[in-house]
Design an enzyme around this catalytic site. Structure first.
Site, short mmCIF file in Angstrom:
data_model
loop_
_atom_site.label_atom_id
_atom_site.label_comp_id
_atom_site.label_asym_id
_atom_site.label_seq_id
_atom_site.Cartn_x
_atom_site.Cartn_y
_atom_site.Cartn_z
N TYR A 31 0.96 -1.13 -0.03
CA TYR A 31 -0.05 -0.11 0.05
C TYR A 31 0.91 1.29 0.15
CZ TYR A 31 -3.78 3.12 1.61
OH TYR A 31 -4.79 4.18 1.89
N LYS A 61 1.26 4.31 -2.86
CA LYS A 61 0.71 5.84 -2.34
C LYS A 61 2.04 6.75 -2.58
CE LYS A 61 -3.54 4.60 -1.38
NZ LYS A 61 -4.57 5.38 -2.26
N1 LIG Z 1 -9.69 6.11 5.01
C1 LIG Z 1 -8.32 6.43 5.30
O1 LIG Z 1 -7.83 6.63 6.41
C2 LIG Z 1 -7.42 6.78 4.10
C3 LIG Z 1 -6.21 7.47 4.61
C4 LIG Z 1 -5.39 7.82 3.46
C5 LIG Z 1 -5.59 7.25 1.94
N2 LIG Z 1 -7.07 6.62 1.78
C6 LIG Z 1 -7.39 6.39 0.60
O2 LIG Z 1 -8.63 6.95 0.24
C7 LIG Z 1 -9.28 6.10 -0.87
C8 LIG Z 1 -10.51 5.54 -0.17
O3 LIG Z 1 -10.64 4.90 0.96
P1 LIG Z 1 -11.70 4.72 2.26
O4 LIG Z 1 -10.90 4.58 3.15
O5 LIG Z 1 -12.79 5.77 1.50
O6 LIG Z 1 -12.12 3.28 1.42
P2 LIG Z 1 -13.52 2.30 1.35
O7 LIG Z 1 -13.14 0.95 1.36
O8 LIG Z 1 -14.40 2.80 2.32
O9 LIG Z 1 -14.15 2.68 -0.19
C9 LIG Z 1 -13.15 2.41 -1.19
C10 LIG Z 1 -14.21 2.36 -2.42
O10 LIG Z 1 -13.56 2.13 -3.52
C11 LIG Z 1 -14.38 0.98 -4.12
N3 LIG Z 1 -13.31 0.09 -4.91
C12 LIG Z 1 -12.46 -0.88 -4.32
N4 LIG Z 1 -11.76 -1.34 -5.38
C13 LIG Z 1 -12.21 -0.96 -6.38
C14 LIG Z 1 -11.73 -0.88 -7.72
N5 LIG Z 1 -10.86 -1.92 -8.48
N6 LIG Z 1 -12.24 -0.43 -8.98
C15 LIG Z 1 -13.48 0.70 -8.41
N7 LIG Z 1 -13.61 0.94 -7.25
C16 LIG Z 1 -13.15 0.08 -6.19
C17 LIG Z 1 -15.05 0.11 -3.20
O11 LIG Z 1 -16.13 -0.63 -3.65
C18 LIG Z 1 -15.60 1.22 -2.19
O12 LIG Z 1 -16.61 1.80 -2.41
C19 LIG Z 1 -8.01 5.17 -1.11
O13 LIG Z 1 -7.64 5.04 -2.05
C20 LIG Z 1 -7.46 5.03 0.04
O14 LIG Z 1 -6.13 4.36 -0.06
C21 LIG Z 1 -7.77 6.40 2.60
#
Ligand SMILES: NC(=O)c1ccc[n+]([C@@H]2O[C@H](COP(=O)([O-])OP(=O)(O)OC[C@H]3O[C@@H](n4cnc5c(N)ncnc54)[C@H](O)[C@@H]3O)[C@@H](O)[C@H]2O)c1
Length: 264
Positions: A167, A171
């Site tokens: 991951y 990133k």
């Molecule tokens: N939540 C955090 O603390 C956090 C921190 C830093 C970065 N992020 C990044 O933010 C983004 C969203 O994370 P989140 O926490 O909302 O996650 P989440 O799991 O709540 O939502 C992710 C969404 O992406 C969809 N998804 C997964 N694989 C997919 C694919 N192959 N094609 C299209 N859609 C797909 C899922 O169905 C889901 O609706 C991600 O890139 C994650 O790495 C999250």
């Protein structure tokens, strides 16, 4: 206890993207849903893309309920064909792609000796391959338009997170991709930036971190964790005109956790 300087109603209320078409991947849940709702509230027409079509439909319905316009799309960003079809669909329905938010991402955590090839490949295919696939087709349309804004969702993990080598690698790569692409497409009036969220309370973090959220709060300078709305405000800023002189940057939105460790 959350210390807010302003209510969400007070934040970014003047930022508008009226008449812009915004594509948000992974918009069926968490941060992506928050981004889609906020961009629609700011006047954008939304393409709500997710691998889970029911989830995309649910977000699109919320946008319709708040008086906005949204098209749900099933798209696995790791698939070149899905990415192409998503951008073609956006162009057919709305006539342009003005904003692309590469948000879809997954985590498959393990220390490296225990990380399987499948875990490695899956995270690279979605988190990095997905950014490439969607950007490739969106940027082709944006170059024709001579305008566009791309916001890539990286993570504080680009600095390195224990048990997240796959991951963290994706990133960090997004930061480099953002900088390189900004150089390529700047002359066409296209801006490319990234956001590196810290801990945001979403289904992803509830699944991976669970109860240790209280520990995160203690190690955060602001003593709190973020919500999807915190990321949505930053995305809106980078998608709207007040950031017109900003490109190639990665903005940390994480309550200060990217600064370093607290002394205890
Ligand atoms: N939540 C955090 O603390 C956090 C921190 C830093 C970065 N992020 C990044 O933010 C983004 C969203 O994370 P989140 O926490 O909302 O996650 P989440 O799991 O709540 O939502 C992710 C969404 O992406 C969809 N998804 C997964 N694989 C997919 C694919 N192959 N094609 C299209 N859609 C797909 C899922 O169905 C889901 O609706 C991600 O890139 C994650 O790495 C999250």
């Amino acid at each position: 206890m959350r210390h807010r300087l302003e209510t969400s109603e007070e934040r970014g209320k003047d930022l508008r993207i009226d008449d812009k078409v915004a594509v948000v991947t992974g918009a069926g849940s968490g941060i992506g849903e928050g981004i889609a709702l906020r961009l629609a509230e700011a006047g954008g027409a939304l393409v709500v893309a997710d691998i889970d079509l029911d989830a995309a439909r649910a977000t699109a319905a919320k946008i319709s309920d708040q008086g906005g316009e949204a098209m749900p799309v099933a798209c696995n960003v790791a698939s070149t064909e899905d990415a192409r079809a998503m951008i073609d669909g956006a162009l057919n329905r709305f006539g342009s792609v003005d904003v692309l938010v590469n948000n879809a991402g997954i985590a498959r955590d393990a220390i490296v000796p225990k990380m399987t090839e499948e875990m490695w490949d899956a995270v690279l295919a979605v988190n990095l391959g997905g950014v490439f696939n969607c950007t490739k087709f969106a940027v082709t349309a944006m170059k024709r338009q001579c305008s566009g804004r791309i916001v890539n969702i990286s993570s504080r993990a680009y600095l390195g997170n224990y048990g997240q080598a796959n991951y963290s690698a994706t990133k960090g790569a997004i930061v480099g991709f953002t900088r390189a692409l900004a150089l390529e497409v700047g002359p066409f009036g296209i801006r490319v930036n990234a956001i590196a969220p810290g801990y945001i309370d979403t289904p992803m973090t509830r699944a991976t971190v669970g109860d240790s959220v209280e520990q995160y709060k203690l190690t955060s300078p602001l003593r709190t964790v973020g919500s999807p709305a915190d990321i949505a405000e930053a995305v809106l800023f980078l998608a709207a005109s007040p950031s017109d002189y900003i490109t190639g940057e990665t903005l940390s939105v994480g309550g200060g956790r990217s600064i370093g460790q607290q002394p205890f």
